[in-house]
Design an enzyme around this catalytic site. Structure first.
Site, short mmCIF file in Angstrom:
data_model
loop_
_atom_site.label_atom_id
_atom_site.label_comp_id
_atom_site.label_asym_id
_atom_site.label_seq_id
_atom_site.Cartn_x
_atom_site.Cartn_y
_atom_site.Cartn_z
N THR A 181 31.86 47.03 42.17
CA THR A 181 32.64 46.93 43.45
C THR A 181 33.85 47.70 43.79
O THR A 181 33.98 48.23 44.71
CB THR A 181 32.50 45.37 43.64
N LYS A 205 43.08 43.02 33.65
CA LYS A 205 44.27 42.17 33.01
C LYS A 205 43.79 41.41 31.86
O LYS A 205 44.59 41.16 30.96
CB LYS A 205 44.39 41.00 34.13
N GLU A 245 48.67 48.46 38.24
CA GLU A 245 49.25 47.42 39.34
C GLU A 245 47.96 46.50 39.70
O GLU A 245 48.29 45.31 40.13
CB GLU A 245 49.49 48.51 40.30
N VAL A 293 47.27 42.37 38.36
CA VAL A 293 48.00 41.19 38.92
C VAL A 293 48.12 41.37 40.31
O VAL A 293 48.54 42.16 40.93
CB VAL A 293 49.42 41.13 38.31
N ILE A 318 48.40 43.30 46.25
CA ILE A 318 49.86 43.06 46.38
C ILE A 318 50.54 43.96 45.26
O ILE A 318 50.37 43.64 44.03
CB ILE A 318 50.22 41.45 46.00
N GLU A 343 32.56 32.63 40.89
CA GLU A 343 31.53 33.03 40.05
C GLU A 343 30.68 32.24 39.63
O GLU A 343 30.86 31.18 39.63
CB GLU A 343 32.18 33.69 38.88
N LYS A 400 47.49 37.06 34.21
CA LYS A 400 48.31 37.68 34.91
C LYS A 400 49.80 37.27 34.77
O LYS A 400 50.77 38.08 34.66
CB LYS A 400 48.04 37.25 36.46
N GLY A 448 39.15 41.28 45.62
CA GLY A 448 38.12 41.84 46.54
C GLY A 448 38.38 43.43 46.39
O GLY A 448 39.23 44.07 45.93
#
Ligand code: HSE
Length: 430
Positions: free
Chosen positions: A14, A104, A128, A131, A135, A189, A204, A301
């Protein structure tokens, strides 16, 4: 025309499909803004026949990771897991290639090994997307807030939990049915443990704490509790008290030592973090110079994660094009070995929920134990309308050390008038 930098993506799931689409669709925007011609040259996956919903030239697809590593300047790892993904990253770094990853769990468990390989081979390693998804919180922490000593961070960093808690509160519903519905809708999940038991947030939190305090804390440094224990009654009572439950990562500098914890926590409903609902994430970072900053957005996502991955790819491509590789090192250890604060030694206000027998003397017995441990009560409620032999009793305390609270709870649970376990949640007044 900008310098060409070649990118290969390992993992056409995905997020891989999202990153490929973003790189192809926004190629010109990236070129305009960065001055670098970032070209997707290969995508490797075990399965290259399934339709991933993105149009890519067939010549890009391969099952051969070695071929991808040989051709690319930047290798993007998007397969997940902590074994083969780590091996591919090490292979890429040892071949002198820059790496971007969203992984992560891998960073939290094998970060030190990967950072050492990046340093030894003088390569960039960016992460990036690991976490809070889309954002740019790692970039903020490492660059935008670089001049700050970080005093504390609060993170709502698991969309699945935040979605479940938001629905439990809005619908007065219990955890299990909301979880089942979230699974049916694809928000949780089939095996929800990583999310609802707090481990995803803990990975995270470990990464953010590492960057803030210059020590790569492993997952074992994080005190972790999940959200399964919260009941409809807790939700109702929290709301009456002006609070709201969040699965909250807390990273705090307490007199030079660091608290790293993840737990269902009551925070003021009218705070900015309290307003973060549904699948959204929010991270508050407080620095000694800037004060409080707040970051909000989609933490998971396809496209949100792809946005962070491609931002990293562009940063790394600019480093390569401008001969400033490792301008932002993967991780820099501080000169001090920062100690951890044990959660038992942290001071908080607490919310307690007990089930007690409906008989005289219960309040006296319970409050006497609290008094013995010097725990001061801020409010105490037996909700109106409770009936039967057993009734709920809710207590909010003033600030006290967790160790005192835990000992008091152990004693309270042994009282004849108390039935079953005592549930305890921390309160953060933010
Ligand atoms: N499963 C996570 C969430 C996203 O629900 O936010 C990946 O860390």
């Amino acid at each position: 025309m900008g310098k060409v930098v070649k990118v290969g993506i390992i993992g056409f799931g995905t997020v891989g499909a999202g990153a490929a689409e973003n790189l192809l669709k926004n190629h010109d925007v990236i070129l305009e803004r960065s001055g670098v011609d970032v070209q997707l040259v290969k995508i490797a996956d075990k399965d290259i026949t399934t339709d991933r919903g993105v149009q890519v030239p067939a010549s890009l697809l391969t099952t051969n990771v070695d071929e991808l590593i040989a051709e690319a300047d930047i290798v993007v790892e998007l397969i997940g897991g902590t074994t083969i993904a780590g091996d591919f990253i090490l292979k890429a770094l040892n071949a002198g290639k820059a790496v971007v990853t969203a992984n992560k769990a891998l960073l939290a468990t094998r970060g030190a090994e990967l950072f050492a390989a990046a340093e030894k081979n003088n390569c960039d390693l960016y992460y990036e997307a690991s976490v809070a998804g889309g954002i740019p919180v790692i970039k903020a922490l490492r660059e935008g807030l670089v001049s700050n000593k970080i005093q504390r961070m609060y993170g709502i960093m698991n969309g699945t939990c935040n979605y479940i808690l938001t629905r439990m509160e809005a619908e007065g519903a219990a955890f299990e049915p909301v979880l089942k519905d979230a699974q049916a809708l694809g928000y949780a999940e089939a095996n929800p443990s990583l999310d609802v038991d707090g481990f995803d947030t803990a990975h995270k939190a470990a990464i953010l704490a590492g960057l803030a305090y210059g020590k790569w804390f492993g997952l074992e440094a994080v005190s972790v509790e999940g959200i399964r224990n919260i009941t409809e009654l807790d939700m109702t009572m929290a709301a009456q008290l002006g609070y709201r439950f969040k699965l909250l990562a807390v990273i705090k500098n307490i007199a030079g030592a660091v608290q790293i914890s993840v737990a269902p926590t009551l925070i003021p409903a009218n705070s900015m973090l309290g307003a973060i609902s549904g699948v959204f994430n929010g991270v508050m970072i407080e620095g000694d110079t800037v004060g409080q900053t707040l970051f909000y957005g989609r933490g998971a996502g396809r496209d949100a994660t792809a946005s962070a991955v491609v931002a990293d790819v562009t940063d790394v491509a600019m480093n390569i094009a401008n001969n400033c590789v490792r301008r932002v090192p993967a991780f820099r250890a501080g000169k001090n070995d920062v100690p951890l604060v044990k959660i038992e030694d942290v001071t908080n206000r607490f919310y307690l929920r007990l089930t007690v027998k409906e008989q005289t003397g219960v309040m006296a017995a319970v409050t006497e134990v609290l008094a013995q441990y010097q725990i001061s009560i801020s409010s105490l409620m037996q909700p109106e309308g409770s009936s039967g032999d057993q009734v709920p009793l809710l207590i909010v305390t003033h600030a006290t050390k967790e160790v005192a609270m835990q000992q008091a709870i152990k004693e309270i649970a042994q009282l004849d008038c108390v039935c079953g376990d005592v549930n305890m949640f921390r309160i953060e007044d933010i």
